[in-house]
Every structure is written in structure tokens, then in C-alpha cells.
Design a protein around this motif. Structure first.
Motif, PDB file in Angstrom:
ATOM      1  N   UNK A  79      61.804  38.499 -34.596  1.00 39.06           N
ATOM      2  CA  UNK A  79      61.240  37.898 -35.807  1.00 39.06           C
ATOM      3  C   UNK A  79      59.841  38.428 -36.090  1.00 39.06           C
ATOM      4  N   UNK A  80      59.063  38.621 -35.037  1.00 41.58           N
ATOM      5  CA  UNK A  80      57.709  39.161 -35.202  1.00 41.58           C
ATOM      6  C   UNK A  80      57.759  40.557 -35.816  1.00 41.58           C
ATOM      7  N   UNK A  81      58.658  41.404 -35.296  1.00 41.77           N
ATOM      8  CA  UNK A  81      58.814  42.748 -35.858  1.00 41.77           C
ATOM      9  C   UNK A  81      59.294  42.701 -37.294  1.00 41.77           C
ATOM     10  N   UNK A  82      60.192  41.764 -37.588  1.00 42.51           N
ATOM     11  CA  UNK A  82      60.725  41.630 -38.935  1.00 42.51           C
ATOM     12  C   UNK A  82      59.631  41.198 -39.913  1.00 42.51           C
ATOM     13  N   UNK A  83      58.784  40.259 -39.507  1.00 34.01           N
ATOM     14  CA  UNK A  83      57.694  39.794 -40.377  1.00 34.01           C
ATOM     15  C   UNK A  83      56.708  40.922 -40.661  1.00 34.01           C
ATOM     16  N   UNK A  84      56.359  41.679 -39.625  1.00 31.72           N
ATOM     17  CA  UNK A  84      55.433  42.808 -39.802  1.00 31.72           C
ATOM     18  C   UNK A  84      56.026  43.826 -40.776  1.00 31.72           C
ATOM     19  N   UNK A  85      57.299  44.161 -40.569  1.00 30.92           N
ATOM     20  CA  UNK A  85      57.972  45.134 -41.429  1.00 30.92           C
ATOM     21  C   UNK A  85      58.071  44.626 -42.863  1.00 30.92           C
ATOM     22  N   UNK A  86      58.348  43.339 -43.016  1.00 31.51           N
ATOM     23  CA  UNK A  86      58.468  42.746 -44.346  1.00 31.51           C
ATOM     24  C   UNK A  86      57.165  42.843 -45.116  1.00 31.51           C
ATOM     25  N   UNK A  87      56.058  42.505 -44.450  1.00 31.86           N
ATOM     26  CA  UNK A  87      54.736  42.553 -45.102  1.00 31.86           C
ATOM     27  C   UNK A  87      54.414  43.976 -45.554  1.00 31.86           C
ATOM     28  N   UNK A 146      58.253  45.590 -20.848  1.00 35.08           N
ATOM     29  CA  UNK A 146      57.547  45.902 -22.097  1.00 35.08           C
ATOM     30  C   UNK A 146      58.417  46.778 -22.987  1.00 35.08           C
ATOM     31  N   UNK A 147      59.130  47.736 -22.374  1.00 37.55           N
ATOM     32  CA  UNK A 147      60.009  48.623 -23.136  1.00 37.55           C
ATOM     33  C   UNK A 147      61.143  47.831 -23.799  1.00 37.55           C
ATOM     34  N   UNK A 148      61.695  46.860 -23.070  1.00 39.48           N
ATOM     35  CA  UNK A 148      62.773  46.027 -23.624  1.00 39.48           C
ATOM     36  C   UNK A 148      62.272  45.172 -24.781  1.00 39.48           C
ATOM     37  N   UNK A 149      61.072  44.622 -24.634  1.00 42.85           N
ATOM     38  CA  UNK A 149      60.496  43.807 -25.713  1.00 42.85           C
ATOM     39  C   UNK A 149      60.222  44.653 -26.955  1.00 42.85           C
ATOM     40  N   UNK A 150      59.762  45.882 -26.737  1.00 36.26           N
ATOM     41  CA  UNK A 150      59.507  46.777 -27.865  1.00 36.26           C
ATOM     42  C   UNK A 150      60.809  47.185 -28.567  1.00 36.26           C
ATOM     43  N   UNK A 151      61.898  47.252 -27.789  1.00 34.59           N
ATOM     44  CA  UNK A 151      63.204  47.548 -28.389  1.00 34.59           C
ATOM     45  C   UNK A 151      63.603  46.419 -29.343  1.00 34.59           C
ATOM     46  N   UNK A 152      63.387  45.188 -28.925  1.00 35.68           N
ATOM     47  CA  UNK A 152      63.671  44.041 -29.786  1.00 35.68           C
ATOM     48  C   UNK A 152      62.762  44.054 -31.016  1.00 35.68           C
ATOM     49  N   UNK A 153      61.482  44.382 -30.802  1.00 31.33           N
ATOM     50  CA  UNK A 153      60.529  44.469 -31.911  1.00 31.33           C
ATOM     51  C   UNK A 153      60.970  45.535 -32.910  1.00 31.33           C
TER      52      UNK A 153
END
Length: 545
Positions: free
Chosen positions: A156-164, A513-520
């Protein structure tokens, strides 16, 4: 043998998927005509499927997978049509000369061909060759993360950043003023430019460093070495020459893939007992091809030979589309349309009026039929890339391929009716089309397809590229992404490579960290795609009001 879980094609998945397919087809058709861009919808529709089914308390992973399979078909059907048929109008064709029933049959034919051929080659590309299919893999990770609240927060954090970023880039808050963020950002007198796209950054992260580095090398050799040399030696039409070489390079790779499949099949048959499923696949492919040849000959009044050639082109290009999508996440549908037009028009000229043994060939194909045949192949190849991404996520999720195939057909058929309806509305309203200043619809890919109606420019360079791509891939060198780097503009390559670099850095920090960035990264791809849908819906509202 993979065991698949229970029933996933349910009334709920069909209903929600069908509504989504209509919206995705409509929005994608507008986006590609207006902006010349067609991002993969897979991640976006995966999120929508999860949310829509969740409202009814349905959280089965297989049901989610089939639902987003139905939805995503709409985008590629829209792309296949938008990449081809507007070229007929650009060359002076009249909208009223396009028979609506024939147009719909054309789109439906491409949809069925793409879905069936992808289903036939699914096992080879996904289970045996184990191609990455980064978009499909991302969809799988997204569905799995939905069961973990912490993982979903990262997405969701990655999605919000991308949306903005996408809103600030694509939407002007004041009439007559440009958006806050430029679409393409240039550094130091335009020496480097890159497309401001969180989606491409996410794609690069999922592809990984090595794939994106080879992709970057293709672009760097083309734009940092070859282009300056062309300026120094005053060589004109560099972009056209580059595209001819790049197109030949990618087609050469695709041809070598077919040759490898034939060679490997012969070796397996020589040293092993032939498996029943291999025999069945060949029988299915043969019967389906014969039926398709008969249908195309009847509908388009073509000689059987030309119909047979069209099906061969469709099979070849579908396999190429599967491999390019599987290795890079890119599916250059306009290339397959160009190949169709070049081969069919060449044979049309060669065979028309030819007298062999007292039999006189008549193959006088007009301009409209030529573009409709190209549309069949483009739609088929678009559907191939889409459903193979879905098959990848479904394979990892242990969903029945048969149910996904049925879902893709449902989405494709519904989308065909939507796009056929919207096509005549759009081009009745918008008259000023083409990649020129102040045009209402840019129809970029269709203009490229239309430009080669008289043949490939710099044909010698095309064949050099073909030979290079064929030879290097036969030597098992990882050159597919190199070819994509040659063909695509460098400003699109840079954000993809930046994503690959981030992937390398993240892997060096820690696995977690790599796995979290994949989700992001999954979120980055989702946000921009969703903004594109919303903006296109707003444009539709303005159009009809």
C-alpha cells in the motif's frame, strides 16, 4: 506433475471479472490512443480483484487469480486494435468503409487464437523453460501478501507513492498549465532523459540487475555510441535505421526460439519415448490450425495458402510474444503487426495473377483487409503475453490452467464487443489523429505500422539485425533484453535499469529488506496503473457529456 486446487471459476469471479474487463478495455483503449502507452494491467486488476471479492468475504487465492485473469484480458484486446486499425485511417481510409460485423469478427478471431495458442504452449514456457514472467510473478506475490497485514502495508505504501507521482505527472490542476512533474525529465542539456515512471522502476526491480543491465547495454550501445557516430558522419534517418535493426534483431531471436523448440523436440523423440501429452498437443495444434485456416479463408475471401501463412505467422509471433514477455515483461505488439503486413503484402504482390499449371491465383488484398489481418495477429500476441503472465501466477498458486483459460476467453470476448463499439465512437468524434502537434489522438504505434506499408526501410540493416539476433540466441547468449534496449527509447530504459540497480543494492543489504522492496515494487506498478484507469474514465465522462 503439479496438482491443482479446487474450483476457482465461480459465478462471483465471472461477474466481478467481466465488469472489470469492460472498464479495463475501455480505459486502456483511450490511454493507448491518446498517449501511445499501454502498461500491463495485471497488478492493478489483481488489487481490484482482491478488494472486490473481499467485500463479499471471499478470500480464496484461486478465485482471486481467475478473477484478475478475466479482467486483464481487456487491456491487450484494446492494445491490439489500437496498434493496427487506426493505421488504415491514417493512410486515407474511411471509417464508413469498415464493416462493423467484420471488424468484430476480426477482434474475436485474434482473441480466440491468442488464448488457445497460449494454452497450447503454456507448459513449455512456464513449467519446462521456467521463464520469469515478472508481471505474473508480481501478481502472485501480491495475492500472497494480501494474507499478511504487514506485507499489505508495504504494498500500500508503494501504491500511494506511485499514485501521488502519477497524478502530479499526468493531471493538470489548473487549466492551461502543465502538470507539476514532467513526463520526461532531462539532465544536463538533454544528454540523459528518463521517463518519470514508478511503474517502470517496479518492473526493473522485479526483473533484477542482470536482465536490466543487458537491457541497458542495448540502449547504451544504440544511443550513446551509434547515435553520436551517426551525427558525426552526418547519417540521416538514424531512428528509422535503428528501428529496422532492432525489429530484425528481435524477430531473429524469436525465429531461433522456434528452431530450438523443433530441435529439442526431435532430440527428445530420438532418445526418449514420446509422451502422450506431446502427441495430444500436436494433434490439438494441427486441428485448431486447420479450422482457423478454413475460417479465415471464408471470412476474408483469402486463398487457403495465404490463410495458412497467416496462421503460421500467428503461431510464430505468439511464441515470440511469450518469450519476450517471459524474459522482459515487454510485449512489442506493433512488431508482430508489421511482420504480418510485410509478409502478406509481399505474397499478395508475388502471387496475384500467377498462373501455375493452368490455375490462376487471385490474391488482390485491399488495404483494409491487410490491416484487419494485422489486427488479428496483434490481438493474439497481446492476449498471449497477458494470459501467460496469469498462467505464471496461477501455476505458482496451483490454479487449474483450464479455468484460467476459460476466464481469459470470457474476458477477451466481452472486451472485443466493448472495443469494437468504442472504436467507431472515438474515430467519429476525433478527426485529427496521428503523431503530430495538437493532434487529438496520437495513435503512435498505429502510425509506425502504417509507415511500413510500402516495405521495411533499410532492409539490409533489418537482415543484419535478424542474423545477429538469430545467431547470438542460438549460442544461448542472454540477448533478448539487449534487443529490447535497441528498440525502445533510451528514456524508457533508464528507469527500468534504475529499478534493477535498486534490486542489486537491496539484495546486498539483507534478504528481508529485499523482500520488502519487492512488495513495495508491486505497489509502485499498481498505483500508476490505477491512476491511468481513473484519468481515462474521467476523460470518457467529459467525452460523453
Amino acid at each position: 506433475m503439479t496438482k491443482y486446487s479446487g474450483r476457482s471459476l465461480t459465478p462471483a469471479s465471472i461477474l466481478i471479472g467481466t465488469i472489470g474487463a469492460i472498464l479495463v478495455a475501455a480505459s486502456s483503449f483511450y490511454v493507448v490512443l491518446k498517449f501511445g502507452a499501454l502498461p500491463w494491467p495485471t497488478i492493478m486488476v489483481t488489487l481490484i480483484s482482491m478488494s472486490a471479492l473481499g467485500l463479499f468475504g471471499r478470500k480464496d487465492s484461486g478465485e482471486i487469480t481467475v478473477t484478475h485473469t478475466i479482467m486483464s484480458a481487456g487491456s491487450m484486446v484494446a492494445g491490439g486494435v489500437a496498434f493496427t486499425v487506426p493505421g488504415y485511417l491514417l493512410l486515407g481510409g474511411k471509417l464508413e468503409n469498415i464493416d462493423k460485423s467484420l471488424f468484430l469478427i476480426t477482434i474475436l478471431t485474434g482473441s480466440v487464437l491468442g488464448a488457445v495458442l497460449s494454452f497450447i504452449f503454456r507448459k513449455k514456457l512456464i513449467e519446462e523453460d521456467k521463464l520469469e514472467f515478472p508481471i505474473g510473478d508480481a501478481a502472485y506475490n501480491l495475492v500472497k501478501s494480501g494474507k499478511n497485514k504487514k506485507n499489505m502495508k508495504t504494498v500500500t505504501l508503494g501504491m500511494l507513492f506511485s499514485t501521488v507521482v502519477a497524478v502530479l505527472r499526468d493531471y493538470s490542476f489548473q487549466k492551461g498549465k502543465a502538470p507539476f512533474i514532467p513526463t520526461v525529465y532531462s539532465i544536463k542539456n538533454g544528454l540523459f532523459s528518463f521517463y518519470v515512471s514508478p511503474l517502470l522502476l517496479g518492473v526493473g526491480y522485479i526483473l533484477g540487475f542482470m536482465n536490466t543491465f543487458i537491457w541497458f547495454l542495448g540502449g547504451a550501445v544504440t544511443y550513446l555510441i551509434a547515435q553520436p557516430l551517426s551525427v558525426y558522419y552526418n547519417i540521416k534517418d538514424f531512428d528509422i535505421m535503428k528501428n529496422s535493426f532492432g525489429m530484425g534483431f528481435v524477430i531473429g531471436i524469436g525465429t531461433s526460439v522456434i528452431v530450438k523448440i523443433i530441435i529439442s523436440t526431435k532430440r527428445e523423440n530420438k532418445y526418449k519415448r514420446i509422451k502422450n501429452d506431446n502427441i495430444n498437443i500436436k494433434i490439438i495444434l494441427g486441428v485448431f490450425s486447420v479450422a482457423a485456416v478454413a475460417l479465415i479463408s471464408f471470412v476474408y475471401k483469402l486463398p487457403l495458402f495465404l490463410s495458412f501463412v497467416l496462421i503460421l505467422i500467428c503461431i510464430l509471433c505468439t511464441v515470440i510474444a511469450g518469450y519476450t514477455t517471459g524474459k522482459t515483461g515487454i510485449n512489442p505488439m506493433e512488431i508482430y503487426a508489421i511482420v504480418t503486413i510485410l509478409v502478406i503484402s509481399f505474397l499478395n504482390v508475388l502471387l496475384n495473377g500467377l498462373n501455375i499449371g493452368g490455375i490462376r491465383f487471385s490474391t488482390n488484398i485491399n488495404l483494409l483487409i491487410l490491416f484487419l489481418l494485422a489486427c488479428i495477429v496483434a490481438v493474439a500476441c497481446g492476449l498471449a503475453g497477458d494470459i501467460l503472465n496469469d498462467f505464471k501466477s496461477g501455476f505458482k498458486m496451483k490454479v487449474s490452467p483450464g479455468e484460467q483459460f476459460a476466464g481469459e476467453l470470457i474476458g477477451a470476448v466481452v472486451s472485443s464487443f466493448v472495443v469494437a463499439f468504442l472504436f467507431f465512437i472515438f474515430f467519429d468524434v476525433y478527426k485529427n489523429i496521428g503523431p503530430k502537434e495538437n493532434s487529438e489522438l496520437i495513435v503512435l504505434q498505429a502510425s509506425i505500422v502504417a509507415s511500413i506499408i510500402k516495405g521495411i526501410p533499410f532492409i539490409n540493416i533489418f537482415w543484419i539485425g535478424f542474423g545477429a539476433g538469430f545467431t547470438l540466441n542460438m549460442l544461448n547468449l542472454p540477448v533478448l533484453t539487449f534487443g529490447i534496449g535497441i528498440y525502445l527509447p533510451f528514456y524508457l530504459t533508464l528507469p527500468v535499469f534504475a529499478g534493477g540497480l535498486l534490486s542489486l543494492i537491496a539484495s546486498r543489504i539483507s534478504q528481508k529488506f529485499s523482500s520488502n522492496m519487492l512488495l513495495f515494487s508491486n505497489g509502485l506498478m499498481s498505483g500508476e496503473a490505477i491512476v491511468g484507469v481513473i484519468l481515462s474514465i474521467l476523460a470518457y465522462i467529459k467525452l460523453f457529456i
